[in-house]
Design a protein around this motif. Structure first.
Motif, mmCIF file in Angstrom:
data_model
loop_
_atom_site.group_PDB
_atom_site.id
_atom_site.type_symbol
_atom_site.label_atom_id
_atom_site.label_comp_id
_atom_site.label_asym_id
_atom_site.label_seq_id
_atom_site.Cartn_x
_atom_site.Cartn_y
_atom_site.Cartn_z
ATOM 1 N N ASN A 98 1.030 -12.137 2.397
ATOM 2 C CA ASN A 98 0.558 -11.210 3.541
ATOM 3 C C ASN A 98 0.658 -12.198 5.038
ATOM 4 O OD1 ASN A 98 0.356 -9.371 1.324
ATOM 5 N ND2 ASN A 98 -1.875 -9.591 1.346
ATOM 6 N N ASN A 170 -7.706 13.162 18.584
ATOM 7 C CA ASN A 170 -8.860 12.061 17.985
ATOM 8 C C ASN A 170 -8.490 11.049 16.954
ATOM 9 O OD1 ASN A 170 -11.311 11.038 18.026
ATOM 10 N ND2 ASN A 170 -12.303 12.629 17.097
ATOM 11 N N LEU A 172 -6.717 6.951 16.429
ATOM 12 C CA LEU A 172 -6.271 5.644 17.200
ATOM 13 C C LEU A 172 -4.689 5.436 16.875
ATOM 14 C CD1 LEU A 172 -9.030 3.425 14.928
ATOM 15 C CD2 LEU A 172 -8.931 3.961 17.390
ATOM 16 N N VAL A 176 -7.364 -0.514 13.252
ATOM 17 C CA VAL A 176 -8.210 -1.457 13.508
ATOM 18 C C VAL A 176 -8.525 -2.652 12.715
ATOM 19 C CG1 VAL A 176 -9.219 -0.378 15.847
ATOM 20 C CG2 VAL A 176 -10.233 -0.367 13.455
ATOM 21 N N ALA A 177 -8.003 -2.324 11.581
ATOM 22 C CA ALA A 177 -8.200 -3.119 10.374
ATOM 23 C C ALA A 177 -7.251 -2.989 9.115
ATOM 24 C CB ALA A 177 -9.579 -2.898 9.781
ATOM 25 N N MET A 179 -4.347 -3.432 6.080
ATOM 26 C CA MET A 179 -2.701 -3.654 5.775
ATOM 27 C C MET A 179 -1.800 -2.670 5.645
ATOM 28 S SD MET A 179 -0.991 -6.804 3.901
ATOM 29 C CE MET A 179 0.765 -6.507 2.827
ATOM 30 N N THR A 180 -2.718 -1.585 5.137
ATOM 31 C CA THR A 180 -1.729 -0.302 4.521
ATOM 32 C C THR A 180 -2.888 0.711 4.637
ATOM 33 O OG1 THR A 180 -2.681 -0.660 2.312
ATOM 34 C CG2 THR A 180 -0.410 -1.376 2.936
ATOM 35 N N SER A 181 -2.289 1.859 4.721
ATOM 36 C CA SER A 181 -3.298 3.360 4.770
ATOM 37 C C SER A 181 -3.405 3.436 3.447
ATOM 38 C CB SER A 181 -2.285 4.238 5.531
ATOM 39 O OG SER A 181 -1.663 3.860 6.513
ATOM 40 N N SER A 182 -4.620 4.591 3.498
ATOM 41 C CA SER A 182 -5.309 4.752 2.213
ATOM 42 C C SER A 182 -4.191 5.549 1.232
ATOM 43 C CB SER A 182 -6.436 5.698 2.303
ATOM 44 O OG SER A 182 -6.159 6.785 2.886
ATOM 45 N N TYR A 184 -1.235 4.924 0.835
ATOM 46 C CA TYR A 184 0.207 4.129 0.832
ATOM 47 C C TYR A 184 0.956 4.107 -0.286
ATOM 48 C CZ TYR A 184 2.615 -0.482 0.610
ATOM 49 O OH TYR A 184 3.514 -1.411 0.621
ATOM 50 N N LEU A 185 0.124 4.308 -1.639
ATOM 51 C CA LEU A 185 0.977 4.062 -2.788
ATOM 52 C C LEU A 185 1.756 5.486 -2.857
ATOM 53 C CD1 LEU A 185 -1.558 2.547 -5.081
ATOM 54 C CD2 LEU A 185 0.470 1.556 -4.076
ATOM 55 N N MET A 280 -9.088 -8.675 12.017
ATOM 56 C CA MET A 280 -8.491 -7.371 11.820
ATOM 57 C C MET A 280 -8.219 -7.159 10.170
ATOM 58 S SD MET A 280 -6.067 -6.859 14.913
ATOM 59 C CE MET A 280 -6.435 -5.210 14.957
ATOM 60 N N SER A 281 -9.185 -7.680 9.417
ATOM 61 C CA SER A 281 -9.165 -7.797 8.109
ATOM 62 C C SER A 281 -7.842 -7.479 7.403
ATOM 63 C CB SER A 281 -9.969 -6.280 7.790
ATOM 64 O OG SER A 281 -10.346 -5.997 6.505
ATOM 65 N N PRO A 283 -5.386 -9.196 5.029
ATOM 66 C CA PRO A 283 -5.827 -9.739 3.569
ATOM 67 C C PRO A 283 -4.915 -11.046 3.668
ATOM 68 C CG PRO A 283 -4.274 -7.914 3.195
ATOM 69 C CD PRO A 283 -4.588 -7.597 4.754
ATOM 70 N N GLU B 226 -6.810 -5.232 -0.090
ATOM 71 C CA GLU B 226 -6.706 -3.866 0.479
ATOM 72 C C GLU B 226 -7.575 -2.798 -0.173
ATOM 73 O OE1 GLU B 226 -2.672 -2.800 1.189
ATOM 74 O OE2 GLU B 226 -2.338 -4.733 0.243
ATOM 75 N N ARG B 227 -7.594 -2.435 -1.303
ATOM 76 C CA ARG B 227 -8.506 -1.239 -1.743
ATOM 77 C C ARG B 227 -8.558 -0.996 -3.419
ATOM 78 N NH1 ARG B 227 -4.537 0.575 0.833
ATOM 79 N NH2 ARG B 227 -5.520 1.021 2.553
ATOM 80 N N ALA B 259 -12.864 -4.891 3.194
ATOM 81 C CA ALA B 259 -12.991 -4.717 4.715
ATOM 82 C C ALA B 259 -12.969 -6.464 5.039
ATOM 83 C CB ALA B 259 -14.155 -4.152 5.069
ATOM 84 N N SER B 264 -15.668 -5.774 10.167
ATOM 85 C CA SER B 264 -14.625 -5.172 10.029
ATOM 86 C C SER B 264 -14.694 -3.850 9.504
ATOM 87 C CB SER B 264 -13.322 -5.987 9.264
ATOM 88 O OG SER B 264 -12.993 -7.034 9.741
#
Lengths: 333, 584
Positions: A98, A170, A172, A176-177, A179-182, A184-185, A280-281, A283, B226-227, B259, B264
């Motif tokens: 990463n 509304n 961003l 802001v933190a 590496m991937t969106s929720s 993502y998979l 920025m969290s 990983p 990540e999650r 986080a 964060s």
């Protein structure tokens, strides 16, 4: 050349052993160990903690611990993480990957911005543009990355408030933190790629800013030196166009130090992007390293240092070889 | 053969008909079953990656491990937020013997692992077997001991377990509240490869979708760094229902974003990427309220809901043979009482915690109010009284520097160490030091490395390398909130005196009261003994307690079904996961 490489490789062995001894010694100077915090748990018996220490060999003398660690290292085993009870390599491989993503993008951004800016500053010396590039460069150099990251996060939140008030949007514009969106998979591979790029842009930009100042200023100085040299005057006298003179005749020799420095980027690739990763969290390897330091997960810390040391030594060697390749004045016997 | 199969099928059907589901009480949620919305996702944050998915070797305590391994698992007995009474959960019934030496448990029929296989008494028994094997090194190992005597478990019939205690113990029921471990995986590994095989199971490299659990939600995806995504366990609702008989849980998904740190996590919360955040202080609350006022996020903020389950205190070193004057000073109860009178708790609450804290006078955290003896001697902030007490022990005049001296011209002086980086403790030490200097006691505050501090605190013998330390402990039990390693003499957290023997009669008395109280099964009688421990300690004043900061909560306005007012705190939690839902 081949003999030179072999000679250099043999020279690296004592350097490496010396480095590992130093690392191990320093790690042992820190008071306490991984199990120290356990001693403050009101319901954990002291004999249990002793048993845990013995299991990881922490009850043995320091030199025995070092020899055992080196024996494992010789067969490519970096040891075992106290925290996750898994091999160190397994613990650090993914964060390294990463961090490498972040480093590659930031290097690309750095070169994409710095080369044109450096050339522009050299060609238009003391112009308003040159001054502006200088001011921005120095600002980038003077602002710590972790602080800049926080400022950008704040700016992103403020932008959201504005876009909500003005356009009813509304969201961003950059995350802001993470590496991937929720989701993502559930994305297609292409969308997954762009999702990571979207998350990576701000931290990469922040990392790139700190290198831009130095890069731009050195390139500017190099370019000014070459643009004033005899061979450029000759080229101009022979009627070579301005663009060709600048980018072919002046830029190519001016950029030699940077090309030669590519080898030194090796440790930076896996060494982590510093506190930007924490803010920025991301990983990457920095949070892993800091967590390992805080919890005194000593073999993870040493494993990371060993890899960085190896890459640093390899990078130096590559840099020397590259220098010979790009600069005809340098030859190895 | 066909008849036999039919008979077996009918018997199985009859057995499942008798299997009663566990009905989650309405009083555990602030919403009724009629209001519940099925489906949706609750997103929270984790500070770091889980260290393992192995329920036997896990030694961490964070949202995922707490949920997977203890709070959310099919533990034999359970307690709700509304009462301290234990209810059968993984058990269909349980009985304790009159003498408190045995507890008999019947395991509930009809429970299933997330792969559909039945949860049996063997799965619970295995937990005991694995945790008591020292070669496995389970974090639960010590919970199976009372002193040096081991608690044992035997299987009784097909679905019964009997817990044997070496003596009556108030902490017996938490021991009975064990979670099952899948015998098909862990038992098989243990039988074939011993402790090493068990330790090698379910590390963070495991394919989490292949692991099996008894919880309402089971991990299906783990992306390191990540999650973690947990999905509804399809078999959980077969034996867990709400009061209207609806299968639980209501939510489909429970996800955790890693986080890295709380800053964060706050950013993620402000960005609307997670649904819950526990503000650390009033600054966090201010930031969240600002975002709410701007209309950026729609969340509920609960400020200063309850004290946290931790303490901050000063302890003096009674084992300082190399400096007899200091040792005599630290062993003098009137000196410690004088120091108690310069502990300005109100100033600490205002300056360090912005008003979000409670004064603390005993070793029981204020969160455990039931057990707190409010009538102990409090030694309120009173510099004049402190000066009088110092005068009573001979420090009745001041030198040119304004420091108290005794007849031999010696000053009352000590170093107060705390751990560097803990700003709250550093501030408390500074406030205390300033107040002590006001009356002429020279307190030099030192912030040192945490491990060094712990080394000093836990050092043993007649000559230990510190004067006084400001530190804290965490934890707390609803059954007997006194630390087994703290109160009795010669235990490792009996911090003021780690020589091998009690020095004062009060220490001896507290040790005796601790043992008697722990073995007293009647709760009110035990509380009276606990009160006596606190009163004795307040009289001796070996440890000066400061304040307990307050806990704050915040979550999405869409989240419903959390605990009723007064039942939200760090010990009880904020909600029962099967009962929460997200309003659309």
């Amino acid at each position: 050349m081949f003999v030179y490489i072999i000679k250099r490789l043999f020279q690296l062995i004592p350097t490496f052993i010396g480095a590992t001894m130093l690392m191990f010694l320093i790690s042992q100077l820190v008071p306490g160990d991984f199990f120290k915090a356990k001693e403050l748990e009101p319901n954990v018996r002291p004999e249990t903690i002793q048993r845990m220490r013995a299991e990881f060999g922490l009850d043995k003398p320091v030199y025995v611990q070092y020899v055992n660690w080196m024996k494992n290292l010789a067969v490519g085993n970096l040891g075992q993480s106290f925290v996750s009870n898994q091999p160190v390599w397994q613990r650090i491989a993914r964060p390294m990957r990463n961090s490498m993503y972040l480093a590659i993008l930031s290097i690309i951004l750095l070169w994409l911005v710095s080369i044109p800016a450096g050339v522009y500053s050299a060609v238009r010396q003391y112009s308003f543009g040159d001054q502006a590039v200088s001011v921005i460069s120095y600002l980038g150099l003077a602002t710590p990355n972790f602080f800049l990251a926080q400022v950008i996060i704040l700016a992103l939140f403020l932008t959201r408030t504005l876009t909500k008030d003005w356009f009813g949007f509304n969201q961003l514009i950059f995350p802001v933190a993470g590496m991937t969106s929720s989701n993502y998979l559930s994305m297609s591979p292409w969308n997954q790629f762009w999702d990571v790029m979207w998350h990576m842009f701000i931290p990469s930009l922040v990392v790139a800013t700190s290198g831009m100042a130095g890069f731009t200023r050195v390139l500017r100085a190099q370019m000014i030196e070459y643009l004033g040299s005899d061979f450029i005057r000759t080229a101009r006298a022979k009627g070579v166009g301005h663009t060709k003179v600048t980018y072919k005749h002046a830029l190519r020799p001016a950029i030699i130090p940077f090309v030669a420095g590519i080898g030194n980027l090796l440790p930076a690739l896996v060494g982590g992007a510093g506190l930007v990763e924490v803010v920025m969290s991301w990983p990457g390897i920095t949070p892993t390293f800091l967590t390992a330091l805080q919890s005194q997960d000593i073999y993870v810390v040493l494993g990371l240092l060993v890899i960085t040391t190896l890459l640093l030594m390899a990078g130096n060697l590559i840099s020397d070889l590259l220098l010979a390749a790009v600069d005809p004045r340098i030859r190895y016997n | 053969m066909k008849r036999l199969l039919t008979l077996i099928s009918l018997m199985a059907l009859a057995a499942s008909a008798f299997a009663q589901p566990f009905v989650w009480p309405d009083s555990w949620s602030n919403a009724t079953p009629g209001e519940a919305v099925r489906g949706g996702e609750l997103r929270i944050s984790l500070i770091g990656d889980p260290r393992t998915f192995n329920p036997v070797t896990s030694a961490e305590s964070q949202a995922l491990s707490d949920y997977l391994f203890t709070n959310g698992a099919a533990v034999l007995i359970i307690r709700g937020p509304d009462s301290d009474e234990w209810l059968p959960y993984g058990a269909s019934s349980f009985t304790a013997s009159e003498d408190g030496m045995t507890v008999d448990v019947t395991v509930r029929d009809g429970m299933k692992w997330s792969d559909g296989s039945p949860i049996t008494a063997q799965d619970y028994y295995l937990r005991y077997v694995l945790e008591t094997d020292p070669d496995i090194g389970s974090n639960g190992y010590d919970s199976w001991f009372m002193g040096d005597d081991q608690i044992t478990v035997e299987k009784v019939g097909d679905n019964g377990l009997r817990f044997h205690f070496p003596r009556p113990d108030r902490l017996a029921f938490p021991v009975v509240a064990v979670a099952p471990v899948p015998d098909a995986v862990f038992g098989a590994a243990y039988r074939s490869g011993g402790a090493e095989a068990v330790k090698a199971l379910w590390g963070t490299d495991v394919d989490v979708a292949s692991t099996i659990w008894s919880n309402a939600f089971v991990p299906t995806v783990f992306q390191p760094g990540e999650r973690i995504i947990l999905q509804r366990n399809p078999y959980f609702g077969e034996w867990n229902v709400d009061s209207a008989g609806n299968a639980l849980p209501y939510l489909d998904t429970y996800s955790m974003t890693i986080a890295g740190d709380l800053d964060s996590a706050l950013n993620l919360y402000l960005a609307g990427d997670i649904d819950q955040f526990s503000p650390r202080n009033l600054d966090d609350i201010g930031v969240i309220n600002n975002a709410v006022n701007n209309g950026d996020i729609d969340v509920t903020v609960m400020e200063s809901v309850s004290p946290v389950a931790s303490s901050q205190f000063i302890v003096w070193n009674w084992n300082k043979a190399s400096d007899p004057d200091k040792q005599a000073l630290f062993r003098n109860a009137n000196f410690r009482r004088a120091m108690a009178h310069v502990m300005d708790r109100d100033a600490i609450i205002d300056l360090v915690y912005n008003g979000a804290g409670l004064p603390m006078y005993t070793n029981v955290y204020p969160i455990n109010d039931y057990w707190v003896n409010h009538d102990v001697e409090k030694y309120p902030y009173d510099p004049e009284k402190a000066s009088e007490l110092m005068a009573s022990i001979g420090y009745d005049r001041k030198n040119a520097d304004g420091l108290l001296i005794n007849a031999e011209g010696k000053t009352a002086s000590f170093i107060l160490a705390t751990n560097a980086g803990n700003t709250a403790r550093e501030q408390i030490a500074a406030i205390f030091g300033d107040a002590a200097r006001e009356i002429g006691v020279d307190v030099q505050v030192q912030a040192i490395d945490f491990n060094l501090l712990v080394d000093q605190l836990l050092s043993e013998g007649e000559d230990r390398p510190f004067d006084a330390i400001l530190i804290g402990l965490t934890g707390g039990s609803r059954d007997w909130p006194f630390g087994v390693n703290v109160i009795p003499c010669a235990t490792n957290l009996h911090m003021y005196n780690t020589s091998d023997a009690c020095i004062t009669a009060q220490e001896t008395l507290m040790g005796q009261l601790f043992n008697v109280g722990r073995e007293t099964l009647d709760t009110e009688a035990a509380r009276d003994i606990g009160y006596e421990i606190q009163a004795t300690e307040a009289d001796l004043m070996p440890i000066l307690y400061a304040v307990s900061p307050m806990a704050h909560y915040s979550w999405s306005a869409s989240l419903h079904g959390y605990h009723n007012e007064g039942q939200i705190n760090p010990l009880l939690g904020a909600y029962e996961l099967p009962l929460v839902f997200m309003a659309r």
